[in-house]
Design a protein around this motif. Structure first.
Motif, mmCIF file in Angstrom:
data_model
loop_
_atom_site.group_PDB
_atom_site.id
_atom_site.type_symbol
_atom_site.label_atom_id
_atom_site.label_comp_id
_atom_site.label_asym_id
_atom_site.label_seq_id
_atom_site.Cartn_x
_atom_site.Cartn_y
_atom_site.Cartn_z
ATOM 1 N N LYS A 299 0.846 -1.185 0.000
ATOM 2 C CA LYS A 299 0.000 0.000 0.000
ATOM 3 C C LYS A 299 0.885 1.240 0.000
ATOM 4 C CE LYS A 299 -4.246 1.789 2.008
ATOM 5 N NZ LYS A 299 -5.279 1.624 3.056
ATOM 6 N N PRO A 300 1.074 1.875 -1.173
ATOM 7 C CA PRO A 300 1.962 3.031 -1.256
ATOM 8 C C PRO A 300 1.459 4.188 -0.388
ATOM 9 C CG PRO A 300 1.458 2.172 -3.437
ATOM 10 C CD PRO A 300 0.537 1.494 -2.486
ATOM 11 N N ALA A 301 2.415 4.987 0.096
ATOM 12 C CA ALA A 301 2.072 6.149 0.911
ATOM 13 C C ALA A 301 2.085 7.440 0.100
ATOM 14 C CB ALA A 301 3.052 6.274 2.081
ATOM 15 N N GLY A 302 2.572 7.375 -1.134
ATOM 16 C CA GLY A 302 2.675 8.593 -1.942
ATOM 17 C C GLY A 302 2.091 8.422 -3.331
ATOM 18 N N LEU A 303 2.332 9.419 -4.190
ATOM 19 C CA LEU A 303 1.821 9.420 -5.563
ATOM 20 C C LEU A 303 2.831 8.718 -6.466
ATOM 21 C CD1 LEU A 303 0.579 13.140 -5.654
ATOM 22 C CD2 LEU A 303 -0.812 11.081 -5.277
ATOM 23 N N GLU A 304 2.647 7.418 -6.655
ATOM 24 C CA GLU A 304 3.616 6.629 -7.413
ATOM 25 C C GLU A 304 3.311 6.557 -8.906
ATOM 26 O OE1 GLU A 304 4.403 2.801 -5.814
ATOM 27 O OE2 GLU A 304 5.122 3.575 -3.879
ATOM 28 N N ARG A 305 2.117 6.960 -9.312
ATOM 29 C CA ARG A 305 1.737 6.833 -10.719
ATOM 30 C C ARG A 305 1.249 8.163 -11.284
ATOM 31 N NH1 ARG A 305 4.287 3.023 -9.928
ATOM 32 N NH2 ARG A 305 3.710 0.829 -10.112
ATOM 33 N N LEU A 306 1.632 8.420 -12.542
ATOM 34 C CA LEU A 306 1.167 9.576 -13.302
ATOM 35 C C LEU A 306 0.495 9.043 -14.558
ATOM 36 C CD1 LEU A 306 3.066 12.875 -13.992
ATOM 37 C CD2 LEU A 306 2.017 11.633 -15.882
ATOM 38 N N TYR A 307 -0.763 9.379 -14.740
ATOM 39 C CA TYR A 307 -1.565 8.817 -15.835
ATOM 40 C C TYR A 307 -1.895 9.921 -16.834
ATOM 41 C CZ TYR A 307 -4.608 5.130 -17.695
ATOM 42 O OH TYR A 307 -5.160 4.133 -18.471
ATOM 43 N N VAL A 308 -1.614 9.673 -18.113
ATOM 44 C CA VAL A 308 -1.888 10.638 -19.177
ATOM 45 C C VAL A 308 -3.028 10.091 -20.034
ATOM 46 C CG1 VAL A 308 -0.924 11.949 -21.102
ATOM 47 C CG2 VAL A 308 0.549 11.291 -19.184
ATOM 48 N N ASP A 309 -4.101 10.876 -20.156
ATOM 49 C CA ASP A 309 -5.303 10.447 -20.878
ATOM 50 C C ASP A 309 -5.717 11.574 -21.822
ATOM 51 O OD1 ASP A 309 -7.716 9.526 -21.771
ATOM 52 O OD2 ASP A 309 -8.562 9.114 -19.809
ATOM 53 N N PHE A 310 -5.639 11.324 -23.116
ATOM 54 C CA PHE A 310 -5.944 12.380 -24.089
ATOM 55 C C PHE A 310 -7.452 12.584 -24.241
ATOM 56 C CE2 PHE A 310 -1.558 12.068 -24.792
ATOM 57 C CZ PHE A 310 -1.183 13.297 -25.319
ATOM 58 N N ASP A 311 -7.817 13.820 -24.535
ATOM 59 C CA ASP A 311 -9.216 14.223 -24.617
ATOM 60 C C ASP A 311 -9.719 14.048 -26.047
ATOM 61 O OD1 ASP A 311 -8.949 15.166 -21.901
ATOM 62 O OD2 ASP A 311 -8.009 16.972 -22.705
ATOM 63 N N SER A 312 -10.777 13.216 -26.219
ATOM 64 C CA SER A 312 -11.396 13.017 -27.547
ATOM 65 C C SER A 312 -10.309 12.788 -28.606
ATOM 66 C CB SER A 312 -12.254 14.229 -27.926
ATOM 67 O OG SER A 312 -13.218 14.493 -26.948
ATOM 68 N N PHE A 313 -9.487 11.767 -28.403
ATOM 69 C CA PHE A 313 -8.230 11.655 -29.153
ATOM 70 C C PHE A 313 -8.424 11.610 -30.665
ATOM 71 C CE2 PHE A 313 -4.645 9.161 -30.900
ATOM 72 C CZ PHE A 313 -3.637 10.052 -30.628
ATOM 73 N N PHE A 314 -9.272 10.711 -31.179
ATOM 74 C CA PHE A 314 -9.399 10.597 -32.632
ATOM 75 C C PHE A 314 -9.888 11.911 -33.237
ATOM 76 C CE2 PHE A 314 -10.150 5.692 -32.879
ATOM 77 C CZ PHE A 314 -8.894 5.498 -32.354
ATOM 78 N N ALA A 315 -10.901 12.525 -32.608
ATOM 79 C CA ALA A 315 -11.447 13.782 -33.135
ATOM 80 C C ALA A 315 -10.423 14.907 -33.018
ATOM 81 C CB ALA A 315 -12.737 14.137 -32.400
ATOM 82 N N SER A 316 -9.747 14.989 -31.862
ATOM 83 C CA SER A 316 -8.729 16.031 -31.691
ATOM 84 C C SER A 316 -7.559 15.819 -32.650
ATOM 85 C CB SER A 316 -8.220 16.036 -30.246
ATOM 86 O OG SER A 316 -9.249 16.384 -29.347
ATOM 87 N N ALA A 317 -7.228 14.556 -32.919
ATOM 88 C CA ALA A 317 -6.153 14.263 -33.867
ATOM 89 C C ALA A 317 -6.512 14.780 -35.254
ATOM 90 C CB ALA A 317 -5.875 12.764 -33.906
ATOM 91 N N GLU A 318 -7.749 14.572 -35.672
ATOM 92 C CA GLU A 318 -8.162 15.060 -36.989
ATOM 93 C C GLU A 318 -8.168 16.587 -37.030
ATOM 94 O OE1 GLU A 318 -8.419 13.665 -39.741
ATOM 95 O OE2 GLU A 318 -8.429 11.546 -39.210
#
Length: 414
Positions: free
Chosen positions: A3-22
């Motif tokens: 059970k980690p005590a700190g922020l061990e993960r950073l998650y990157v999630d793109f917004d409306s990726f296919f549409a934003s890519a176009e």
């Protein structure tokens, strides 16, 4: 279980990726309501919509004909999966220049592992990732960043303030940040699972939090329920490595191809694409499955089994036999066609037949050799130059490799 005590993960999630890519690739689409479709058809659904479309109440999955009727000026763009993969690889390189990527979760999601020395600066690292993408790619393609003690909580954090968000869920604050969420906001809780929980009296996050891990496992009917409980409570959850089980492709057919001959022509193309992927991954197959579905998702299923096989002519012959069965059983119309190669065997595990000097065995070895030659030629030229039997361009749009939720095609797939 740790059970980690700190922020061990950073998650990157793109917004409306296919549409934003176009919109990134085609500047004239910026600021306009638009959506991405898998094929050029009035009967298909949107696979991505822009922010401007979301503001009008248009959601992913809406049918083209309904959107066009309500918004005549709405822009529809055929999916260009190869361009999205190129953009994805650039993005991963940018993220890697700031913090190492632990895993690519999908075409528009990646999770990074933070060192103990980086955890106190997690939010600053998240801002650096967002700024680097804006500087090196552009402001059209935005991402939301979440931080947490494990992958699940970091992903939830990334979803909490979309679009263009930056949120941290500190383990010492649990369950506070989660209590305002709906059950279906939690990755892994779809409507079916939410309905199952509701039948057990679990209708909000507070009730879910009060459950014990074994209770959630029983309600889920599998160990995934217990893994979900561990993730929500801040524990690290290591999943067993998944094994490759099949190679397959499917396609909704254009309206004038919804007959047995059209389905057969399309299935040949899809099968060859699947077999190329299988050979490149180092497998042969002992089974070919074929699904033909009608508009009600009913239809016909057939399967042929054989000794380990990986050459195109043998697999295409098996497909032809399956379609003969479909014809005899009066399956004349199909809305979609799917093929799958399964029961896989690694090529290095195939044993040589001591009595394999027959004419049939020699012919099979020649077909294997020619299939390998065709793969190399087509890969080197980036297109299908050499193939066995008739080859067609399926109308209605894209017929190449497609991005699945947890699989990003290689460049050779296109």
């Amino acid at each position: 279980m740790r059970k980690p005590a700190g922020l061990e993960r950073l998650y990157v999630d793109f917004d409306s990726f296919f549409a934003s890519a176009e919109q990134h690739l085609q500047p004239h689409l910026r600021g306009r309501p638009m959506g991405v479709i898998p094929v050029d058809s009035e009967h298909t659904g949107l696979i991505a919509v822009s922010r401007e479309a979301k503001a009008l109440g248009i959601k992913r999955g809406a049918y083209v004909r309904n959107v066009r009727r309500q918004f005549p000026d709405f822009v529809f763009v055929n999916a260009r999966h190869e361009r999205y993969v190129e953009l994805h690889r650039r993005i991963i390189d940018i993220i890697e220049s700031i913090v190492p990527v632990k895993a690519v979760c999908s075409i528009d999601e990646a999770v990074c592992a933070l060192l103990p020395s980086e955890q106190a600066e997690g939010l600053a690292l998240g801002r650096r990732v967002k700024e680097a993408i804006a500087t090196r790619i552009g402001h059209t393609l935005t991402c939301s960043v979440g931080l947490g003690p494990n992958d699940l909580l970091a992903k939830i954090a990334a979803e909490m303030n979309k679009p263009d968000g930056l949120v941290a869920i500190d383990p010492e604050d649990l369950p506070g940040p989660l209590l305002s969420l709906d059950l279906t906001d939690i990755p892994g809780i779809a409507r079916g699972n939410a309905a199952r929980l509701a039948r057990a009296g679990i209708t909000d996050m507070a009730a879910l939090w009060r459950l014990q891990p074994k209770e959630l496992r029983r309600l889920w009917g599998s160990v995934e329920g217990e893994r979900l409980w561990m993730g929500l409570h801040g524990y690290t959850v290591e999943r067993p490595e998944t094994q490759r089980r099949m190679f397959g492709h499917g396609r909704v057919l254009p309206a004038d191809w919804r007959h047995l001959n059209g389905a057969y022509a399309a299935a040949r193309v899809l099968l060859v694409k699947a077999s190329r992927r299988m050979r490149r991954a180092g497998f042969s197959t002992k089974a070919l499955a074929l699904w033909l579905t009608d508009k009600n998702s009913a239809g016909w299923y057939g399967e042929e089994r054989f000794a380990p096989t990986w050459d195109d002519p043998s697999l295409l012959a098996a497909l032809s036999r399956l379609f003969l069965h479909a014809d005899r059983e009066d399956m004349r119309r199909s809305r979609s066609v799917h093929v799958a190669l399964h029961d896989l065997v690694p090529l290095q595990e195939i044993e040589e037949d001591l009595f394999g000097d027959t004419a049939e065995a020699q012919l099979k070895r020649r077909m294997e050799y020619l299939s390998a030659i065709a793969d190399r030629l087509n890969t080197n030229h980036g297109q299908t130059l050499l193939h066995f039997g008739p080859w067609v361009d399926i109308p209605g749009g894209y017929a190449g490799a497609k991005i699945a939720f947890n699989r990003i095609p290689d460049a050779e797939d296109f």
